[in-house]
Design an enzyme around this catalytic site. Structure first.
Site, mmCIF file in Angstrom:
data_model
loop_
_atom_site.group_PDB
_atom_site.id
_atom_site.type_symbol
_atom_site.label_atom_id
_atom_site.label_comp_id
_atom_site.label_asym_id
_atom_site.label_seq_id
_atom_site.Cartn_x
_atom_site.Cartn_y
_atom_site.Cartn_z
ATOM 1 N N CYS A 153 43.559 52.309 21.345
ATOM 2 C CA CYS A 153 42.497 51.484 20.761
ATOM 3 C C CYS A 153 41.137 52.021 21.183
ATOM 4 C CB CYS A 153 42.674 50.042 21.218
ATOM 5 S SG CYS A 153 41.308 48.973 20.749
ATOM 6 N N CYS A 168 42.989 42.292 22.427
ATOM 7 C CA CYS A 168 41.964 43.310 22.626
ATOM 8 C C CYS A 168 40.758 42.706 23.358
ATOM 9 C CB CYS A 168 41.540 43.868 21.270
ATOM 10 S SG CYS A 168 40.533 45.341 21.338
ATOM 11 N N CYS A 214 43.086 47.855 18.182
ATOM 12 C CA CYS A 214 44.158 46.870 18.363
ATOM 13 C C CYS A 214 44.247 45.970 17.150
ATOM 14 C CB CYS A 214 43.873 45.956 19.560
ATOM 15 S SG CYS A 214 44.255 46.694 21.134
ATOM 16 N N CYS A 270 39.381 48.944 23.526
ATOM 17 C CA CYS A 270 39.860 48.588 24.862
ATOM 18 C C CYS A 270 40.746 49.663 25.483
ATOM 19 C CB CYS A 270 40.600 47.253 24.822
ATOM 20 S SG CYS A 270 42.219 47.340 24.046
#
Lengths: 284, 378
Positions: free
Chosen positions: A240, A271, A265, A243
């Site tokens: 992602c 997330c 995400c 994150c």
């Protein structure tokens, strides 16, 4: 709160009837229990099955989370939350761990579920055999006789034609060695999460008037072959961009300005929580 | 007792028509056609679409006369339509030029230009709003002025060039995800001027589908995606907006100049994406996206989507499903044709029934005789 309607919209008799069908579904894992699906104030096919389960179960102490396409903010999730809030005044949350009831379309949250939680899935096509048998009368017989060669043949044909099983979302699963079940439109990625899950998973199809269930700690096996094992969607080497999470279901997005592809995400609340934790850790 | 045609039909008919008028009027409410036009947008759009006649005023009149019964209103308008001379054919309309007021894609989160919800009932809860029983012109005016203060006036919005948005599917074609498609600008076959023959052309199919009865088109498309068909579509793009109509100068056709803008129509367009298997060389098969196309007058989204599904079904005949059979679909979805023939069952059938009765009696008598003979033999 809307006082022109009953608590949780339905009259108590309707709620009881839906709960009775639910209990039967829990008692026979994976079996599709017919129920008198009610006309709802949202469109048939927009999650009325899930909504009926939620409304029949919800009490004043419950905390509700609604997900659509992995997001708490998706238009339909917002609409369903608004309706439940309007007729029950229960607390609504985005945090998976805080919810007692989670109604979802398309995803099982990334955060593992607990025994005190119920996951309600909105199911568009509950019949895993429909693809090769259009008649409801016939599929019922096939289930009774545990005659699932059609389902295996469907997967076999896909392998012959394309070199792999091409099921998208909704890859059929065997529930506790008895019933083949459509796991609602969850992506293959989420199928393994159902296996021996701690939470009760209820699946409701309003339009097709069926309720079925995966009780806690139930064996769920995605149909496959020894030489062609079941595979989830792969996000190997990808993470992602917000994150940094790996090993979660990712959305593929395209940056309009640069034309670049990036990943994010799909479970937005997950997330967000990771990001918040990272920020907290940074501050301390 | 024989069956005798009832005499004195003339007077009975006159009285029946009077009675019909009485039913429409006996609550002493005069429905203004302006009220229908203003407040029954959904019905107006449906009736215009099934009638193949874009005229909100006439649709309102037909709805009033039909007491709100859509099949009857469509019947009235279709009959009126056949009295109109065809003076011009419009220039080809590019739906890319649509001034969009609503546009969504269920396939892609991030479409160029963004998702525009516009006016939709999709996210309303179908709870009866009892306040509507108390709505007055005063409350309506107040609401409108407060709405206007927070929004750009509609006329100005109409001038906004940003309302012309790129097609989602063009974006996908550029990406190479769906095969490129040439425009087919050949003169379409006209189903109102020439009868349908099979196999039909795509232009004929699209016309019949767009004129089709909304409920019939919807239910056949529903059968397709529920299991009696082989399709699992996604809405690539659904848009609602106005399309400008131009005609050529009648005397200087094809000069490219002196085109006249004669107004605009509101339409709903659906471009459906269906996963479809294509055969490549050496029998290799590949999964690709096919398109199904739906376009109809007014805001009538369910029908446009259903039309898109059926369009694709008919492009790919499949004998295992009636919904993929063009004769089955095209010959049955027309409102005027289907209700006409169903309602013809109400006409006197005394003569045919008499002869059928005779045959029934004869076969029964013959059977009885046979039985007697058998019994006598035994």
């Amino acid at each position: 709160m809307n006082n022109a309607y009953n608590f949780a919209f339905f009259d108590e008799g309707s709620k009881r009837e839906i709960r009775r069908a639910t209990l039967k579904a829990i008692a026979i894992p994976g079996y599709q229990v017919p129920f008198a699906s009610r006309e709802m104030p949202i469109g048939r096919g927009w999650g009325t099955g899930g909504l009926q389960l939620t409304l029949s179960l919800i009490g004043k102490e419950d905390v509700l989370k609604v997900i659509d396409q992995g997001s708490d903010e998706s238009v339909n999730a917002v609409s369903i939350k608004k309706l439940v809030k309007d007729t029950t005044d229960v607390q609504i949350t985005d945090h998976t761990s805080q919810a007692t009831i989670i109604q979802s379309r398309h995803r099982i949250p990334e955060v593992p579920l607990r025994t005190d939680q119920i996951l309600v899935l909105q199911v568009p096509l509950p019949e895993p055999l429909r693809y090769f048998e259009p008649s409801e009368h016939e599929t019922k017989k096939l289930h009774a006789e545990k005659e699932y060669s059609g389902a295996w043949l469907m997967l076999f044909e896909q392998i012959i034609k394309y070199g792999s099983m091409t099921t998208g979302a909704d890859h059929p699963v065997m529930v506790h060695d008895r019933y083949v079940m459509a796991p609602s439109p969850i992506p293959r990625f989420d199928n393994p999460k159902m296996d021996e899950n701690e939470a009760l998973i209820l699946l409701g199809a309003g339009r097709e008037k069926k309720i079925y269930a995966v009780p806690p700690y139930t064996r769920i096996v995605s149909l496959d072959f020894e030489d062609y094992p079941f595979e989830g969607e792969s996000f190997h080497d990808k993470c992602c961009r917000l994150c940094g999470s790996e090993g979660v279901f990712l959305d593929e997005l395209i940056d309009e300005a640069t034309g670049e592809t990036f990943y994010q995400c799909n479970d937005t609340s997950y997330c967000c929580e990771i990001l918040n934790e990272a920020e907290k850790a940074g501050v301390n | 007792m024989g069956y005798v045609a009832v005499k004195g039909g003339t007077q009975a008919i006159e009285e029946s028509i009077k009675r019909l008028k009485y039913e429409r009027l006996h609550k002493e409410q005069v429905l203004e056609t302006g009220q229908i036009e203003g407040g029954m947008r959904g019905l107006i759009d449906q009736v215009m679409s099934e009638s193949s006649l874009y005229d909100e005023k006439l649709a309102a009149l037909a709805i009033k006369q039909a007491e709100g019964n859509p099949e009857e209103a469509v019947f009235l308008l279709r009959a009126y339509r056949s009295t109109l001379p065809r003076k011009y054919c419009s220039k080809i309309i590019e739906t890319g030029e649509m001034k969009v007021e609503r546009r969504i894609s269920a396939s892609f989160k991030d479409i160029p230009g963004g998702q525009i919800l516009g006016a939709t009932t999709d996210y309303t809860h179908r709870l009866l709003d009892f306040n509507l029983m108390k709505e007055t012109e005063q409350t309506v005016k107040e609401w409108l002025s407060s709405y206007a203060s927070g929004n750009i006036p509609f006329d100005e919005l109409q001038q906004d060039l940003d309302l012309v948005l790129p097609k989602v599917l063009d974006y996908l074609r550029k990406e190479g995800l769906i095969p490129p498609l040439e425009n087919n600008d050949a003169e379409p076959d006209d189903v109102t001027r020439e009868s349908l023959e099979f196999p039909s052309s795509r232009s004929q199919r699209l016309q019949i589908l767009t004129r089709g009865e909304t409920g019939a088109v919807t239910s056949l498309a529903y059968a397709v995606i529920r299991g009696y068909g082989a399709l699992h579509p996604t809405v690539g793009e659904l848009r609602v907006g106005s399309l400008p109509i131009n005609i050529e100068h009648p005397n200087e056709a094809r000069s490219g100049e002196d085109e006249y803008y004669i107004g605009e129509i509101k339409a709903t367009e659906a471009e459906m994406l269906m996963p479809f298997m294509t055969e490549k060389d050496k029998g290799r098969k590949e999964l690709e996206f096919e398109i199904g196309y739906g376009l109809c007058f007014g805001q009538n989204e369910t029908k446009a989507i259903a039309m898109g599904i059926l369009d694709n079904c008919l492009e790919h005949p499949d004998s295992s499903f009636p919904s993929h059979n063009e004769e089955f679909v095209l010959l049955h979805i027309d409102s005027v044709e289907s209700t006409g023939f169903i309602s013809h069952l109400k006409m006197p059938h005394y003569v045919t029934f008499q002869s059928k009765l005779d045959s029934v009696r004869k076969t029964k008598a013959a059977n009885a005789e046979e039985r007697e003979e058998v019994q006598a033999y035994e």
